[in-house]
Design a protein around this motif. Structure first.
Motif, short mmCIF file in Angstrom:
data_model
loop_
_atom_site.label_atom_id
_atom_site.label_comp_id
_atom_site.label_asym_id
_atom_site.label_seq_id
_atom_site.Cartn_x
_atom_site.Cartn_y
_atom_site.Cartn_z
N PRO A 1 8.06 -11.81 0.79
CA PRO A 1 7.69 -10.28 0.03
C PRO A 1 6.93 -10.40 -1.87
O PRO A 1 5.94 -9.67 -1.74
N ALA A 2 7.74 -11.22 -1.96
CA ALA A 2 6.87 -11.57 -4.01
C ALA A 2 6.04 -11.81 -3.65
O ALA A 2 5.62 -12.06 -4.94
N ARG B 1 3.93 -8.98 -3.73
CA ARG B 1 4.00 -8.46 -5.04
C ARG B 1 2.83 -9.35 -6.05
O ARG B 1 2.94 -8.96 -7.37
N LYS C 1 -4.08 -5.73 -6.74
CA LYS C 1 -3.69 -4.83 -5.39
C LYS C 1 -5.29 -5.20 -4.50
O LYS C 1 -5.05 -4.01 -3.60
N HIS D 1 5.91 -3.28 1.64
CA HIS D 1 6.21 -4.76 0.46
C HIS D 1 6.12 -5.31 -0.38
O HIS D 1 6.92 -5.58 -1.33
N TYR D 2 4.84 -4.90 -1.22
CA TYR D 2 4.51 -4.58 -2.35
C TYR D 2 4.79 -3.53 -2.68
O TYR D 2 5.30 -3.54 -4.16
N VAL D 3 5.20 -2.37 -3.04
CA VAL D 3 6.00 -1.09 -3.62
C VAL D 3 7.31 -1.59 -3.68
O VAL D 3 7.77 -1.20 -5.26
N ASP E 1 11.09 -3.45 -3.37
CA ASP E 1 11.64 -4.64 -3.99
C ASP E 1 12.69 -5.06 -2.67
O ASP E 1 13.85 -5.08 -2.78
N VAL F 1 -0.43 2.41 -1.65
CA VAL F 1 0.54 2.10 -2.36
C VAL F 1 0.82 2.70 -3.21
O VAL F 1 2.01 3.87 -3.60
N GLU G 1 4.37 4.39 -4.34
CA GLU G 1 4.92 4.33 -6.20
C GLU G 1 5.05 4.94 -6.68
O GLU G 1 6.06 5.85 -6.93
N ARG H 1 8.46 6.14 -4.88
CA ARG H 1 9.79 5.29 -5.37
C ARG H 1 10.22 5.93 -6.90
O ARG H 1 11.48 5.27 -6.73
#
Length: 641
Positions: free
Chosen positions: A16-17, A20, A24, A63-65, A67, A263, A267, A270
């Motif tokens: 996933p890193a 990220r 986008k 997984h983008y948003v 951690d 996303v 975000e 989050r």
């Protein structure tokens, strides 16, 4: 042809890193490539297809948003998790899904740190996520917990029990409702995403928090009125009032296939600090693959298939009927002449054969959703009012309603009929779906009758037996897959309760079989006879009550008695040993051996390999008999003589 797709962007993603690290604007392409890779992989392995296709964009966005793995992403059931596996370091093994020694078809803690919680039974994700969130809070760790739960899984009471206790988690808990079938709110295109962005944004949340602070300074009646007015208006616009009542801030609905919108909303969620939040995401099962989109069941579970045509490799066909269909069709025919028969299933009508019954008697078929506890007590109420309810539930899922089986059925001695499909080993679905424990947990209950057919004809007779048994609870367990190909009775006959049958008569060895391992017992008997060991085979039919007279006779006339069952310790073998002990039959040197499933959870594999590993095939039966004779005072040579 199932050639691997061209995936240049996905090839750059191992964990996933790596997602990220992408721009986008690259996420829509990544989602498209991930979808094609999943289709290609499942075409080779078979498995659950439709649900995973529906959450591709959600997987990428989550997984983008967040951690991960420090933020815990918990997938309910696990059917949805194939795309997640691909982007969490397991792409190189994705074509081993559900194969022996390969990846599990569900999330599994021992498989990856990105699988924080194993899931193969539905509706557990919110409870588990709440546990992670509270643990982080108590230990002052920063991580969040994100539960992804389907709308079908939300039919289970456990999900609401968890939500009712979630307030203490604060903003560390996020629930994503994947609504892929029964839309809670009607889709309204781009407006839907605009509303979600609005109610999750700081532009909305900050004034709302200020208004709440202002209202708190006012008299209680004014404060209560303001809260209810805001809740009503937002609930009327978005449809989230129920979740608000449970203490969640509702955001949605969101287009689950617009990765950029996902996303942005995630975000906002989050970064919000107002307590537990629920994000309502609307998706389409089978999204992006034409055959799956047009299929009535959205390609929920598939065997190997051709990617281009979508045609599944189901073999030549024309074989024996499946046990589930024999059950459903037999019950439907009996109901033609018995208007008291009612069929209940828990979200598995086609998997249990209840769809066959429902086609003939739609007003007497009830799918209660993923709510096994309710289904059992619902049946108890029907039975108490004079109906003849049949509860058709996979053995592994009936475990979820054991308290209701005990208290609402057994103690009251109500004639509820339990049809336990998928009893025993289940191949690729592995330990979580194996029906290993039903004999142990039902045969201990007073008032229960428990049966197991050796073939499909026997199952038809047992369904008839259940219909006519009105004096207490009765259950039948039968395996996944096809029968043996024996002729089905035109008019099934009820069996005498607690009476087995002799298949062949011998003098030295007695094999007491329960269920479909009878075929292996017959192979073993042929081998033993070839070695000069005269062998009796008894098909006991009933695990409870045992045929005491038959078992006593065989124990007092044979040197070795072997029981065989496709179930855990605590089932048939344990009860036969108890009977032998109670009646003093062990005092004369009789050798009793019990063959059963091993005392551990068996991983997924091909059925034949699972039976070999469990020691439930003909060679193991023969080996068990020979070892018992060698330990006997008379020895093998004397027995052969």
């Amino acid at each position: 042809m199932n050639d691997r797709p061209h995936t240049p962007l996905l090839d750059r993603v191992r964990y996933p890193a790596d997602i990220r690290a992408l721009d986008k604007d690259d996420l829509p392409q990544l989602a498209d490539e991930l979808r094609q890779e999943m289709i290609s992989a499942v075409s080779v392995t078979g498995g659950h297809l439709g649900a995973g296709l529906g959450v591709v964009e959600l997987t990428v966005a989550a997984h983008y948003v967040f951690d991960t793995p420090d933020d815990k992403l918990i997938w309910d059931v696990g059917h949805q998790a194939y795309p997640h596996k691909i982007v969490t370091g397991r792409r190189d093994r994705i074509r081993t899904l559900r194969q022996g020694g390969g990846l599990s078809g569900f999330t599994k803690r021992s498989e990856s740190e990105y699988d924080p919680f194993g899931a193969a039974h539905s509706s557990t994700s919110i409870s588990a996520a709440l546990g992670f969130a509270i643990a982080n809070k108590l230990s002052n760790k920063p991580g969040r917990a994100i539960a992804v739960i389907g709308d079908g899984a939300m039919s289970a009471g456990m999900a609401y029990e968890a939500m009712n206790n979630a307030e203490a988690a604060g903003n560390r808990l996020i629930v994503i409702l994947n609504d892929n079938d029964m839309s809670i709110a009607p889709p309204v295109g781009s407006l839907r995403n605009s509303l979600a962005r609005l109610v999750s944004s700081q532009k909305y949340l900050t004034p709302r928090a200020l208004a709440a602070k202002l209202a708190s300074k006012m008299p209680e009646t004014v404060q209560r009125f303001a809260e209810r007015t805001e809740e009503y208006v937002r609930g009327w616009v978005t449809g989230g009032t129920l979740f608000e009542e449970l203490g969640f801030y509702y955001v949605g609905p969101v287009d689950g296939h617009d990765v950029n919108a996902l996303v942005e909303v995630l975000e906002n969620v989050r970064d919000a600090n107002i307590g537990p939040m629920l994000v309502h995401v609307v998706t389409q099962k089978g999204k992006g693959y034409g055959p799956a989109e047009s299929s009535a069941d959205k390609y929920h579970g598939v065997v190997k298939f051709d990617v281009v045509s979508g045609k599944q490799d189901k073999g030549a066909g024309g074989g024996p009927p499946s046990y589930q269909n024999v059950f459903g069709e037999t019950l439907a025919k009996l109901a033609d002449r018995d208007d008291k028969i009612v069929a209940i299933t828990a979200a598995m009508p086609s998997g249990t054969g209840v769809d066959k019954f429902a086609a003939a008697h739609p007003d007497r078929a009830f799918d209660v959703g993923i709510a096994e506890q309710h289904g059992v007590t619902f049946a108890a109420g029907l039975a108490a009012q004079g109906m003849r309810p049949f509860v058709a539930i996979y053995s592994t899922f009936l475990q979820r309603a054991y308290d209701q089986v005990v208290h609402d059925v057994a103690i009251q001695n109500l004639p509820v009929r339990f049809a336990m499909d998928r009893a025993g080993l289940v191949g690729a679905d592995g330990a979580t779906h194996a029906g290993s424990f039903d004999l142990a947990y039902l045969c201990t209950l007073p008032n229960f009758i428990v049966m197991a057919p050796s073939d499909e004809a026997e199952l038809a007779h047992m369904v008839k037996t259940m219909q006519q048994h009105d004096s207490g609870p009765i259950a039948v367990r039968y395996p996944r897959g096809e029968g043996r190909g024996v002729p089905l009775p035109a008019d099934p006959e009820p069996l005498v309760i607690g009476k087995g049958r002799i298949i062949r008569e011998g003098k030295t060895v007695a094999i007491l079989s329960l269920g479909t391992r009878l075929a292996e017992a017959e192979k073993a008997a042929d081998e033993l006879e070839a070695k000069g060991l005269s062998t009796t085979i008894a098909d006991l039919r009933f695990a409870k009550p045992l045929d005491v007279a038959l078992i006593r006779r065989l124990m007092t006339t044979h040197d070795v008695v072997v029981t065989i069952e496709e179930a855990s310790i605590g089932g048939l073998g344990a009860h036969v040993l108890t009977l032998a002990s109670d009646e003093g039959l062990l005092d004369g040197g009789l050798k009793i051996r019990t063959l059963r499933l091993p005392d551990r959870f068996q991983d997924h594999d091909k059925p034949d390999k699972q039976y070999e590993e469990a020691g439930l095939n003909a060679p193991h039966i023969v080996d068990t008999v020979l070892k018992a004779l060698r330990s006997n005072s008379v020895g093998v040579e004397e027995a052969l003589a």
